[in-house]
Scaffold this active site. Structure first.
Site, PDB file in Angstrom:
ATOM      1  N   HIS A  62     -20.173  17.288  -3.074  1.00 13.91           N
ATOM      2  CA  HIS A  62     -20.465  15.847  -3.020  1.00 13.91           C
ATOM      3  C   HIS A  62     -19.262  15.039  -2.556  1.00 13.91           C
ATOM      4  O   HIS A  62     -18.115  15.387  -2.839  1.00 13.91           O
ATOM      5  CB  HIS A  62     -21.011  15.342  -4.352  1.00 13.91           C
ATOM      6  CG  HIS A  62     -20.030  15.315  -5.487  1.00 13.91           C
ATOM      7  ND1 HIS A  62     -19.255  14.226  -5.767  1.00 13.91           N
ATOM      8  CD2 HIS A  62     -19.716  16.234  -6.438  1.00 13.91           C
ATOM      9  CE1 HIS A  62     -18.516  14.471  -6.839  1.00 13.91           C
ATOM     10  NE2 HIS A  62     -18.761  15.687  -7.265  1.00 13.91           N
ATOM     11  N   ASP A 176     -12.129  15.338  -7.647  1.00 12.36           N
ATOM     12  CA  ASP A 176     -13.567  15.596  -7.820  1.00 12.36           C
ATOM     13  C   ASP A 176     -14.329  14.586  -6.970  1.00 12.36           C
ATOM     14  O   ASP A 176     -14.462  13.447  -7.392  1.00 12.36           O
ATOM     15  CB  ASP A 176     -13.902  15.487  -9.316  1.00 12.36           C
ATOM     16  CG  ASP A 176     -15.391  15.441  -9.601  1.00 12.36           C
ATOM     17  OD1 ASP A 176     -16.182  15.777  -8.717  1.00 12.36           O
ATOM     18  OD2 ASP A 176     -15.752  15.058 -10.732  1.00 12.36           O
ATOM     19  N   GLU A 209     -23.820  12.127  -6.460  1.00 12.31           N
ATOM     20  CA  GLU A 209     -23.748  13.140  -7.511  1.00 12.31           C
ATOM     21  C   GLU A 209     -23.266  12.533  -8.817  1.00 12.31           C
ATOM     22  O   GLU A 209     -23.808  12.805  -9.884  1.00 12.31           O
ATOM     23  CB  GLU A 209     -22.826  14.282  -7.076  1.00 12.31           C
ATOM     24  CG  GLU A 209     -22.978  15.556  -7.917  1.00 12.31           C
ATOM     25  CD  GLU A 209     -22.010  15.662  -9.087  1.00 12.31           C
ATOM     26  OE1 GLU A 209     -22.120  16.642  -9.835  1.00 12.31           O
ATOM     27  OE2 GLU A 209     -21.148  14.768  -9.282  1.00 12.31           O
ATOM     28  N   GLU A 210     -22.252  11.700  -8.746  1.00 17.98           N
ATOM     29  CA  GLU A 210     -21.687  11.125  -9.971  1.00 17.98           C
ATOM     30  C   GLU A 210     -22.639  10.104 -10.607  1.00 17.98           C
ATOM     31  O   GLU A 210     -22.473   9.725 -11.757  1.00 17.98           O
ATOM     32  CB  GLU A 210     -20.330  10.461  -9.686  1.00 17.98           C
ATOM     33  CG  GLU A 210     -19.271  11.389  -9.109  1.00 17.98           C
ATOM     34  CD  GLU A 210     -18.722  12.400 -10.122  1.00 17.98           C
ATOM     35  OE1 GLU A 210     -19.167  12.413 -11.277  1.00 17.98           O
ATOM     36  OE2 GLU A 210     -17.849  13.191  -9.719  1.00 17.98           O
ATOM     37  N   ASP A 232     -17.566  22.535  -6.472  1.00 17.07           N
ATOM     38  CA  ASP A 232     -17.055  21.406  -7.257  1.00 17.07           C
ATOM     39  C   ASP A 232     -15.946  21.940  -8.162  1.00 17.07           C
ATOM     40  O   ASP A 232     -15.571  23.107  -8.089  1.00 17.07           O
ATOM     41  CB  ASP A 232     -18.201  20.781  -8.072  1.00 17.07           C
ATOM     42  CG  ASP A 232     -17.966  19.299  -8.359  1.00 17.07           C
ATOM     43  OD1 ASP A 232     -16.804  18.855  -8.383  1.00 17.07           O
ATOM     44  OD2 ASP A 232     -18.956  18.584  -8.582  1.00 17.07           O
ATOM     45  N   HIS A 326     -12.214  13.259 -14.235  1.00 10.46           N
ATOM     46  CA  HIS A 326     -12.729  11.872 -14.226  1.00 10.46           C
ATOM     47  C   HIS A 326     -11.679  10.822 -14.578  1.00 10.46           C
ATOM     48  O   HIS A 326     -12.010   9.635 -14.653  1.00 10.46           O
ATOM     49  CB  HIS A 326     -13.984  11.727 -15.094  1.00 10.46           C
ATOM     50  CG  HIS A 326     -15.182  12.387 -14.472  1.00 10.46           C
ATOM     51  ND1 HIS A 326     -16.467  12.184 -14.922  1.00 10.46           N
ATOM     52  CD2 HIS A 326     -15.288  13.224 -13.417  1.00 10.46           C
ATOM     53  CE1 HIS A 326     -17.313  12.885 -14.183  1.00 10.46           C
ATOM     54  NE2 HIS A 326     -16.613  13.530 -13.268  1.00 10.46           N
TER      55      HIS A 326
END
Ligand code: ZN
Length: 360
Positions: A62, A176, A209-210, A232, A326
């Site tokens: 992603h 990410d 995606e997130e 990922d 994150h």
């Protein structure tokens, strides 16, 4: 171009979920430079096709990142925001952000932290909820913010960029999954130059995606893959606070996930197809690439949805160890990314027309 250079370029580019256009433009220009043609679907997923004789493989990663959306502009110019994605509230105070309005129009700001001298004893150890946070962009009035282009719904992300730490590592926001994007650009380079046959590969950079893990789904429905390989992060467990969670070490090679599950309202996960586990294990051994293993609950990727398309898709999550997920300072080891690109390219060359997908 090296994976490091590509990753630095991608991390310097903002791309909140649903606002991936600037990241997609960087990826598209990299593919153009490699002479690889590509197309975009209505969701704005970007895909490049490499024709071969084996089964249809969807290899994807992603390109979006988590962040915030402006919820309200206060009369005194402060911005209130909503979370978009799994934003860790306890790692937000004092972070640099930008309101990503477009190249040359981005507005820098900070997530404010109450002056320490005025912090009460119980506030000292309390996480401030995102509802109570505010972003200070230096505006003195609401109309100043509006004149700069800030509106309800404007995307906000951690200030883009990256920096090297140690000999082999890179830190910054959106490792990410820009690291996945950098790896897949290397794989695209390998596929563009491949000789002989191998899998029929749809190499995709996906959206949202997130946000809800489903941006890749319409693309998967259109492609109808036999095999899906998702790239990922793998949670690194080699920091003092993570040691009980596994054996995933930063700098010790790429990994495969043997189990992922997310129960909180989602009830989804991936148990990989055994033929694909074998494929990656055998390839890693043949290429002398160390291969780590991950089994985590609380982790989920869009592969959970892609695996259920059509008559079912043989699926596996493959990735790179990453620390501090994150946060605005995720950390990756470049050696793992190089090894992951090599592993993926070599694995794809082994997916020939007689590749057996019978389970068991
Ligand atoms: Zn991700």
């Amino acid at each position: 171009m090296s994976i490091l250079e590509r990753l630095q370029k991608l991390m310097a580019t903002p791309g909140l979920s649903g606002h991936e256009d600037r990241v997609r433009a960087v990826i598209a220009s990299e593919l153009d430079a490699l002479g690889v043609s590509h197309r975009t679907d209505r969701m704005c997923n970007l895909v490049a096709e490499f024709h071969g004789e084996g089964p249809n493989v969807m290899l994807f990663t992603h390109m979006d990142q988590l962040g915030f959306v402006v919820r309200k502009i206060e009369d005194d110019g402060f911005l209130r925001v909503e979370r978009l994605g799994g934003v860790p509230e306890r790692a937000l105070a004092s972070q640099e952000v930008i309101v990503a309005l477009g190249k040359g129009r981005d507005v820098p700001g900070i997530i404010a932290n109450k002056s320490h001298h005025a912090t009460t004893p119980d506030e000292k150890y309390t996480v401030v909820r995102v509802a109570d946070l505010y972003v200070d962009c230096g505006f003195e009035t609401k109309s100043e913010a509006e004149t700069a282009g800030v509106r309800i719904g404007s995307p906000v992300v951690y200030a883009p960029g990256s920096f090297r730490i140690g000999k082999h590592r890179l830190a910054g926001p959106a490792v990410d999954d820009r690291a996945g994007c950098a790896v897949l650009l290397s794989v695209a380079e390998g596929l563009a130059n491949r000789k002989g046959n191998g899998a029929n590969v749809s190499l995709a950079f996906t959206v949202q995606e997130e946000f809800n893990l489903r941006g890749a789904l319409p693309l998967a429905q259109a492609i109808g893959p036999d095999i899906a390989i998702q790239v990922d992060l793998m949670l690194a467990t080699d920091t003092p606070d993570m040691t009980g969670r596994g054996e995933m070490l930063l700098g010790k090679g790429p990994g495969i996930s043997l189990y992922s599950f997310h129960g909180r309202g989602t009830l989804n996960g991936v148990i990989p197809h055994p033929a694909l586990v074998r494929l990656f294990e055998e390839t890693a051994e043949a290429e002398s690439i160390p291969l780590q293993r991950s089994a985590q609950s609380g982790v989920l990727t869009d592969l959970s949805y892609v695996q259920l398309v059509g008559g079912g898709v043989a699926s596996i999550d493959v990735g790179f160890p990453m620390r501090y997920s994150h946060s605005s300072r995720e950390v990756v080891d470049l050696r793992d990314l190089d090894a992951l690109a090599k592993l993926l390219t070599a694995s794809l060359s082994r997916i020939t027309a007689d590749f057996d997908l019978l389970r068991g």
